[in-house]
Structures are given as structure tokens and as C-alpha cells.
Design an enzyme around this catalytic site. Structure first.
Site, short mmCIF file in Angstrom:
data_model
loop_
_atom_site.label_atom_id
_atom_site.label_comp_id
_atom_site.label_asym_id
_atom_site.label_seq_id
_atom_site.Cartn_x
_atom_site.Cartn_y
_atom_site.Cartn_z
N GLN A 103 0.71 -1.08 0.01
CA GLN A 103 -0.04 -0.18 0.12
C GLN A 103 0.92 1.13 0.15
O GLN A 103 1.63 1.62 0.82
CB GLN A 103 -1.00 -0.04 1.25
CG GLN A 103 -1.98 1.12 1.09
CD GLN A 103 -2.67 1.38 2.51
OE1 GLN A 103 -2.21 1.73 3.31
NE2 GLN A 103 -4.06 0.94 2.38
N TYR A 173 -6.17 10.98 3.77
CA TYR A 173 -4.70 11.05 3.62
C TYR A 173 -4.50 12.12 2.66
O TYR A 173 -5.45 12.71 2.11
CB TYR A 173 -4.18 9.75 3.29
CG TYR A 173 -3.95 8.78 4.41
CD1 TYR A 173 -4.82 8.62 5.51
CD2 TYR A 173 -2.63 7.91 4.45
CE1 TYR A 173 -4.37 7.98 6.62
CE2 TYR A 173 -2.29 7.18 5.42
CZ TYR A 173 -3.25 7.06 6.64
OH TYR A 173 -2.93 6.13 7.55
N ARG A 349 -9.32 -7.14 10.61
CA ARG A 349 -9.54 -7.74 12.23
C ARG A 349 -9.46 -8.91 12.34
O ARG A 349 -9.23 -9.69 13.41
CB ARG A 349 -10.57 -6.92 12.93
CG ARG A 349 -10.51 -5.61 13.06
CD ARG A 349 -11.74 -4.50 13.64
NE ARG A 349 -12.78 -4.55 12.59
CZ ARG A 349 -13.84 -4.06 12.83
NH1 ARG A 349 -13.90 -3.49 13.91
NH2 ARG A 349 -14.68 -3.84 12.05
#
Length: 397
Positions: A103, A173, A349
């Protein structure tokens, strides 16, 4: 009449120029395992375990394209010194039959300038709670430098053995801050209309594709909405997704939501771990979290496939491959995503709790994730991302 059946999520699939053993992606989760902004043995083991656990591809997060693009000092940034460690990581992932994605992106206003030692940059000047400092408005020269840095990072990812790069266009971002009317107050060609606010994304995707060629897959993580009043919202996201499809520079889009800057829990859903965040903070910040934390770390109810309703509207608008994220925990969820027209699913998660969950699901399609969505993993991003319940067998707090 021929009826087309949904793809088998556990069967091999093609993503752009690469082959994957299944359609399940470990989504990007900042690991905090890169002291000195370089790969550590712990980071290699983190992704090796997920690869051994059966995913089709694991995503290394977060690989900043510039020093000031890190959220904090001990975060990877793409430079020649990082290549040997990244190569060791991709070799470990490949040895277990999985693909590896990097990423790449720039943290923008989410960067903690006090930690990185570099001024944080955004679409416009504003105060940031991350470093308790003002964030500077990026100049046109900054925008050009950061765009080109995405191409350089892509070339380094190829040299490091990655199969894909995922451009970070979400969570407020740098690129996402340009999309947001709440954050972007520019009056030049990168501000105002949606076409102008989306210009940076489209130019960045083109630069990454130029550097990638057909050697690796190019993905992007795109916000559907920021979860912030006056922010980027679904109606505009549909248009941006169409433009990205028309440009033809991406092999897939992973759909996401939320603002790491202004509303972090909107992405995660479930319990808000205020006490755990407070416990790791300095005394003054701990007191602030105790008094005001509930207004910043808000709690949203969890449900499986919690992004599906919004993602359906993107699915209806474009034909390109889409990756469904958010509350994917078992085979039933994955099959539903495939039936809804999504080509891949992404998990985070549930794989922190059980890196081998996909192998369990492959053996028993009724296997259930042990993740209880307590979100106590969130504060561990400051000390090494992990599930605090892993290995305990606990199914409650």
C-alpha cells in the site's frame, strides 16, 4: 439461456496481470513493525503468518512515498535502503503461495509532523490533532513531487518482488484530503469542482500505471464517504469511481469509508476502546481522552458486511473489479459478496485474531471467526499491531 454463477471465493482468480490462489485479500493495517522506517523480522513474520494462513494476497501497510508522508517516524517509506528487507518479506509471503501487495501513499494531514520531523501537508492549511500543529497547504511543486514519488515507489515495489501496489486514496490522507470539500479550500486547478478535487487522484493513478506497466497489478483504496459533515460523500464517490474506470489505470478498487483525521471509528464499527487508548497516552492526552474522547472516538454499531449498502451503489455504477471490505468474517459473508457482484473481499481484524482463518474456512465452510469487534487491536498500532485476545480462546471482553 446461460445463467452465470457467482465465482467461488476460494478458487484461483486473476487480478490484472497476476494470478491469486483465491479472492481473499488481507487488507492494509499499519503494523508498527518497522523501526528506522525499515522492515523488521517481526514485520516479515506478521505477513508470513497471514500468507501461511491461506489468504490470496496480503497487503503491507503503510509504505509512504516520501519522508513527510509517514504517519509517524517508524513507518516504512519507499527508498533503496528499504528494498532488501521488502524483498525478504515478499519472498516469505511467496514461499507460502500468497501474493504480496504494497500500500503506497502519502499521509498528508494524518502525518504526525512532531514525530516525522517534517511539516505535514494537506490540500489546505488547517490544524491537525495528530501533531497538535498546523498542517501546511501543499504547493503545486509539492503536488508534482508527491505524484512522481508514487511512480518511484511503484518501481521500488517491483524491485522488491511485490505483485501489486495499492494506492491510498482514502481516510483523508493526502489524496483524500483533496477530495474532501471539508478539507480542500483551494482556488486553483486542484480545488473547487469535483473534477478539480479528483484531479490529483487521476494524475497519481496514471503515474503509478506508467511505472507499473503490466508487471504488477495496480489497485486503489477509495473512500465512499468520510463520515464527516461537509466531507466527501457517496454521490461524488460514484462519479470519481466512474472517472477512474474510464481512465483505465486501475485493475481494481477497494472501497472504504472514514477519516483517520476526523472520525476514525467510522471505518471500524463496534466498540470504542477509549480506556485502552487513554492507557497508552501521556498524562495530559490521557486526561483529554477521558474528558473528550467520546466526541472524537465515536462508537458505531457493528454488523457483518457493514459497507455493503454503500458499495452496492458503486457496483451498480462501474464494471471494473471491486473489492468489498468491512465486516467480512466467514464464508457466508464472502459468498454473499460474490453474489452481489464483487470480485474480491478484504479482511483485517478477523485475520489479526486468527491469521489461519482462511485455512479453517477452506476446511470447514461453516467455520466462524473468533473476532468480537472489540477494537482493542486499534491502540496496538502504537506498539505492534495485534489482537489482544489472540491465543486466549476468549469470546468476550
Amino acid at each position: 439461456m446461460t445463467i452465470s454463477l457467482p465465482p467461488d471465493v476460494l478458487a484461483p482468480a486473476r487480478l490484472g496481470p497476476i494470478n491469486m490462489r483465491n479472492r481473499i485479500i488481507k487488507s492494509a493495517t499499519f503494523e508498527h513493525m518497522s523501526p528506522g522506517a525499515l522492515v523488521s523480522d517481526d514485520l516479515i513474520e506478521f505477513h508470513r503468518a497471514v500468507a501461511a494462513g491461506g489468504v490470496g494476497m496480503t497487503t503491507v501497510a503503510y509504505c509512504a512515498v516520501a519522508p513527510e508522508g509517514r504517519t509517524e517516524a517508524d513507518q516504512l517509506w519507499m527508498r533503496p535502503e528499504a528494498v532488501p528487507g521488502l524483498r525478504a518479506l515478499t519472498d516469505a509471503v511467496h514461499s507460502h503461495g500468497a501474493a504480496a501487495s504494497a500500500q503506497i501513499g502519502h499521509a498528508g494531514p494524518v502525518a504526525n509532523s512532531k514525530s516525522t520531523g517534517h511539516p505535514a501537508l494537506s490540500s489546505s492549511r488547517r490544524f491537525s490533532p495528530m501533531g497538535a500543529r498546523m498542517v501546511q497547504a501543499a504547493t503545486l511543486a509539492d503536488i508534482e513531487r508527491i505524484r512522481l514519488a508514487h511512480g518511484d515507489a511503484t518501481s521500488l515495489a517491483i524491485e522488491s518482488g511485490f505483485d501489486a501496489v495499492e494506492i491510498h486514496f482514502g481516510h483523508n490522507y493526502f489524496a483524500s484530503s483533496f477530495l474532501s470539500p471539508n478539507l480542500n479550500h483551494r482556488d486553483d486547478r486542484y480545488g473547487g469542482s469535483l473534477e478539480n478535487r479528483a484531479r490529483l487522484l487521476r494524475e497519481t493513478a496514471a503515474e503509478v500505471r506508467r511505472a507499473a506497466g503490466n508487471n504488477i497489478a495496480v489497485l486503489a483504496k477509495l473512500n465512499m464517504d468520510d463520515g464527516v459533515p461537509g466531507g466527501f460523500w457517496l454521490d461524488e464517490a460514484i462519479t470519481v469511481a466512474r472517472w477512474l474506470e474510464e481512465d483505465g489505470n486501475l485493475d481494481a478498487i477497494e472501497l472504504t469509508i472514514g477519516s483517520s483525521l476526523l472520525n476514525p471509528m467510522y471505518l471500524f464499527k463496534g466498540e470504542a476502546p477509549l480506556a485502552e487508548f487513554g492507557a497508552i497516552m501521556p498524562p495530559v492526552m490521557r486526561a483529554g481522552i477521558k474528558m473528550f474522547g467520546k466526541y472524537f472516538i465515536r462508537e458505531y454499531p457493528y454488523q457483518d458486511l457493514f459497507m455493503l449498502e454503500q458499495a452496492r451503489q458503486i457496483r451498480d455504477a462501474v464494471e471494473m473489479p471491486l473489492i468489498l471490505l468491512g465486516g467480512v468474517t466467514d464464508k457466508e459473508d464472502m459468498d454473499r459478496a460474490m453474489a452481489e457482484g464483487f470480485e474480491y473481499v478484504a479482511m483485517a481484524r478477523a485475520l489479526l485474531r486468527e491469521p489461519d482463518l482462511i485455512n479453517r474456512i477452506a476446511k470447514d465452510h461453516h467455520a466462524r471467526s473468533l473476532c468480537i469487534h472489540c477494537n482493542k487491536c486499534m491502540p496496538t498500532i502504537f506498539s505492534g499491531t495485534r489482537c489482544v485476545l489472540a491465543g486466549t480462546g476468549s469470546t468476550n471482553d
